[in-house]
Design an enzyme around this catalytic site. Structure first.
Site, short mmCIF file in Angstrom:
data_model
loop_
_atom_site.label_atom_id
_atom_site.label_comp_id
_atom_site.label_asym_id
_atom_site.label_seq_id
_atom_site.Cartn_x
_atom_site.Cartn_y
_atom_site.Cartn_z
CG ASP A 15 26.63 66.90 60.20
OD1 ASP A 15 27.38 65.42 60.94
OD2 ASP A 15 26.09 67.24 60.35
CE LYS A 18 33.71 68.23 64.57
NZ LYS A 18 32.11 68.72 63.67
N GLY A 42 28.94 61.91 64.85
CA GLY A 42 30.24 60.38 64.50
C GLY A 42 31.13 61.15 64.18
CG HIS A 43 34.94 63.03 64.50
ND1 HIS A 43 35.69 63.33 65.25
CD2 HIS A 43 33.47 64.26 64.42
CE1 HIS A 43 34.67 64.34 65.95
NE2 HIS A 43 33.71 64.80 65.22
CD GLN A 226 28.08 67.96 69.38
OE1 GLN A 226 28.46 67.74 70.66
NE2 GLN A 226 27.58 65.90 69.38
#
Length: 438
Positions: A15, A18, A42-43, A226
């Site tokens: 988080d 990235k 999730g990005h 991650q």
């Protein structure tokens, strides 16, 4: 000559922002390859009025002409993948021309989710804080050599026999241990055989593709999922993910050799967050933590879970940079700290009365840490959208210089807001990017 490649990964527990950084950098690369994790990562990318939340698909596909490659180190849920593809198609993204899936990637099936959800919910079991999307059990089957790969998904007879055998085993285990209702193998086969035909056009030998791109002088970015402290080997075990989130995973998770890695770019927030269970030495448990969460919108892009917030931890960042061989740092969410009068940074640990900067290998050691802080002066003015270092307030510049001195890596970029344009690229790093893009 240095390879025209870079690994971009998270320095802490994920988080770190990235998604935006990969998106910003992807204009310099011909391909972006995801090398680990599943649809638990999730990005979030914001471009103008559009907000993209990507879970499996590499951020590179948002750039015209940039290949998005899902590597063999990823575990792929075909149904989740197709939903994400459909959403991107609806937003006008050229996924059908730019997206590729490794034929060697492992497949997540419904019994993986069943097992994980039941295990996380079982009385007396240690909660890891997983997303219950079947990631861990899919990697367990991979290592037990009983998993299903994408190449196998595309063979209907093999898929059918695999699902029947796996359901017999997994249904019995889940019922015996957790009292879970059984899954129907016929229904599962029908659903996944249909999904396989929709996945088929994306499937190729991505390792071969990546090596060909590099052999022809092209450029590749390896996208981590991650963060370093969630790595199965080097993270805060057992409160970790099930794959290699560190830079070493880029080689094993894509099929390129380690000598093909040109540089490693480590992304860290100006503070630290963590989702789920596990030790967090610099966690803030008062109103300041709530303030950072609110200003930084610290809620999971996939799960919506509130993130735990803490001060920047330099021993942890140094460890992360060591494990990854990180050459460059990218600092995100600088603007979240704008209203603070003072900003503590952890510079050492006290463990059992001894001062150290060594990261304990075990949870019990991590839980004993008493952070030793250096207090830096806040700047108390807006940094949002500033794209030149000398335009930052002096205290903000010193905050960045302090991180650079303490971390052992050079600061290459600073993010001062969620949009692509709210990004500062320092001259030395810009020169490195130019050499990759040349």
């Amino acid at each position: 000559m240095r390879a025209k490649t870079a690994v971009v990964l998270g320095a802490q527990w994920g988080d770190e922002g990235k998604g935006k950084i990969v998106d910003v950098l992807s204009e310099r690369f011909g391909a972006v390859a995801r090398y680990a994790g599943g649809h638990n990562a999730g990005h979030t990318v914001i471009h103008g009025e559009h907000k993209f939340v990507l879970q499996l698909i590499p951020c590179g596909v948002l750039r015209k002409g940039c290949k998005g490659i899902i590597g063999n180190g990823v575990v792929l849920d075909p149904i989740a993948f197709l939903k994400e593809v459909a959403k991107l198609r609806g937003l006008g993204v050229a996924v059908d021309e730019q997206l590729y899936v490794s034929n060697r990637a492992q497949v997540i099936l419904p019994y993986h989710r069943m097992i994980e959800l039941a295990a996380e919910s079982a009385p007396g079991r240690k909660k890891i804080g997983t997303t219950s999307r079947g990631i861990g059990p899919a990697y367990e089957d991979k290592m037990a050599r009983s998993g299903l790969r994408i190449v196998d998904l595309l063979r209907p007879e093999l898929l059918k026999t695999h699902i029947e055998a796996a359901c017999n085993e997994k249904n019995a285990i889940a019922h015996a241990l957790f009292g879970t209702d059984p899954l129907d193998p016929t229904k599962m086969y029908d659903e996944y055989a249909e999904a396989a035909e929709q996945v088929r056009p994306f499937v190729t030998d991505t390792g071969r593709m990546l090596n060909k791109i590099l052999a022809e002088g092209g450029s590749v970015m390896f996208e981590g999922a991650q963060g370093t402290m969630l790595d199965i080997d080097h993270g805060t075990y057992p409160f970790v993910t099930s794959s290699s989130a560190t830079a070493g995973g880029a080689a094993t998770g894509t099929g390129v050799g380690p000598t093909a890695i040109g540089t490693v770019i480590s992304v860290t927030k100006a503070y630290v967050t963590r989702v789920g269970e596990g030790p967090f030495p610099t966690e803030i448990s008062d109103a300041t933590g709530d303030h950072l969460r609110a200003r930084g919108n610290e809620y999971g892009a996939v799960t919506g879970r509130p993130r735990r917030c803490g001060w920047l931890d330099m021993p942890l960042l140094r460890y992360s940079n060591q494990v990854n061989g990180a050459e460059w740092l990218v600092i995100t969410k600088m603007d979240v700290l704008d209203e603070l009068a003072e900003i503590p940074i952890c510079t050492a640990y006290e463990i059992d009365g001894k001062i150290t900067d060594e990261i304990p290998a075990d949870v019990f050691g991590l839980q004993k840490i008493k952070p030793i802080y250096t207090i830096l002066k806040g700047w108390r003015e807006s940094t949002e959208g500033i794209t030149q270092f000398d335009k930052l307030p002096e205290a903000a510049r010193e905050y960045l210089r302090f991180q650079e001195r303490e971390s052992g890596a050079k600061i290459g970029m600073v993010s001062t807001g969620p949009d692509r344009d709210q990004t500062m690229v320092l001259p030395e790093f810009a020169a490195v990017l130019d050499s990759i893009h040349a």
